[in-house]
Design a protein around this motif. Sequence first.
Motif, short mmCIF file in Angstrom:
data_model
loop_
_atom_site.label_atom_id
_atom_site.label_comp_id
_atom_site.label_asym_id
_atom_site.label_seq_id
_atom_site.Cartn_x
_atom_site.Cartn_y
_atom_site.Cartn_z
N TYR A 10 0.82 -1.21 0.00
CA TYR A 10 0.00 0.00 0.00
C TYR A 10 0.85 1.26 0.00
N PHE A 11 0.52 2.17 -0.91
CA PHE A 11 1.10 3.51 -0.93
C PHE A 11 0.11 4.45 -1.60
N GLN A 12 -0.03 5.65 -1.06
CA GLN A 12 -0.92 6.65 -1.65
C GLN A 12 -0.26 8.01 -1.50
N ARG A 13 -0.15 8.72 -2.62
CA ARG A 13 0.39 10.07 -2.58
C ARG A 13 -0.61 11.03 -1.97
N GLY A 14 -0.08 12.12 -1.42
CA GLY A 14 -0.95 13.18 -0.93
C GLY A 14 -1.56 13.94 -2.09
N SER A 15 -2.48 14.82 -1.77
CA SER A 15 -3.16 15.57 -2.83
C SER A 15 -2.18 16.52 -3.53
N LEU A 16 -2.47 16.79 -4.78
CA LEU A 16 -1.65 17.72 -5.56
C LEU A 16 -1.64 19.10 -4.90
N ALA A 94 7.44 0.03 -1.23
CA ALA A 94 6.35 0.81 -0.63
C ALA A 94 6.86 1.56 0.61
N GLN A 95 7.68 0.90 1.42
CA GLN A 95 8.23 1.56 2.61
C GLN A 95 9.13 2.73 2.21
N LEU A 96 9.95 2.54 1.18
CA LEU A 96 10.82 3.62 0.70
C LEU A 96 9.98 4.80 0.21
N LEU A 97 8.90 4.51 -0.52
CA LEU A 97 8.03 5.58 -1.00
C LEU A 97 7.41 6.36 0.17
N TRP A 98 6.95 5.63 1.20
CA TRP A 98 6.40 6.30 2.38
C TRP A 98 7.46 7.16 3.06
N PHE A 99 8.67 6.63 3.19
CA PHE A 99 9.75 7.38 3.84
C PHE A 99 10.03 8.67 3.07
N LEU A 100 10.25 8.56 1.77
CA LEU A 100 10.60 9.73 0.96
C LEU A 100 9.44 10.73 0.87
N LEU A 110 2.09 11.85 6.09
CA LEU A 110 1.95 10.99 7.27
C LEU A 110 0.50 10.81 7.68
N SER A 111 -0.31 11.83 7.51
CA SER A 111 -1.72 11.72 7.91
C SER A 111 -2.46 10.67 7.07
N ILE A 112 -2.05 10.50 5.82
CA ILE A 112 -2.66 9.46 4.98
C ILE A 112 -2.33 8.08 5.53
N LEU A 113 -1.07 7.89 5.92
CA LEU A 113 -0.65 6.61 6.47
C LEU A 113 -1.31 6.36 7.83
N ILE A 114 -1.43 7.38 8.64
CA ILE A 114 -2.09 7.23 9.95
C ILE A 114 -3.55 6.80 9.75
N ALA A 115 -4.21 7.39 8.77
CA ALA A 115 -5.63 7.10 8.53
C ALA A 115 -5.86 5.74 7.87
N TYR A 116 -4.82 5.18 7.26
CA TYR A 116 -4.96 3.91 6.54
C TYR A 116 -5.33 2.77 7.49
#
Length: 124
Positions: A10-16, A94-100, A110-116
């Motif tokens: 799982y990975f999701q970018r933040g809003s533009l 996926a972890q690298l994408l979240w870190f970067l 981070l708020s996207i990951l917290i809400a996941y």
Amino acid sequence: MGKAAGDETYFQRGSLFWRTVITLSLGYYTWAVFWPESIPYQSLGPLGPFTQYLVDHHHSLLRNGYWLAWLIHLGESLYAMVLCKSKGITDGWAQLLWFLHTFLFGIASLSILIAYRPKRRKQT
């Protein structure tokens, strides 16, 4: 209960919108800290005189705040790694994408990951 397919990647970018706001804000902050003499203060409306005041009277505070902001982003990125493990995101990419993404965009990522909430399926 086991993990649903896809949880580990799982990975999701933040809003533009937030990526743009944060990129422009940190870019301007970087400009004010490292190249303040090249800023066209008169062309920036109310932001210009405010920035010039900070540069002229509180440059060390600006510089220290700049590095503190990146240190906070680093802390958020490390916390994102902890969250990845706790939410079953085990794929290295996926972890690298979240870190970067969290390092660059902070709480907006981070708020996207917290809400996941990982999906769960019953084990057979």
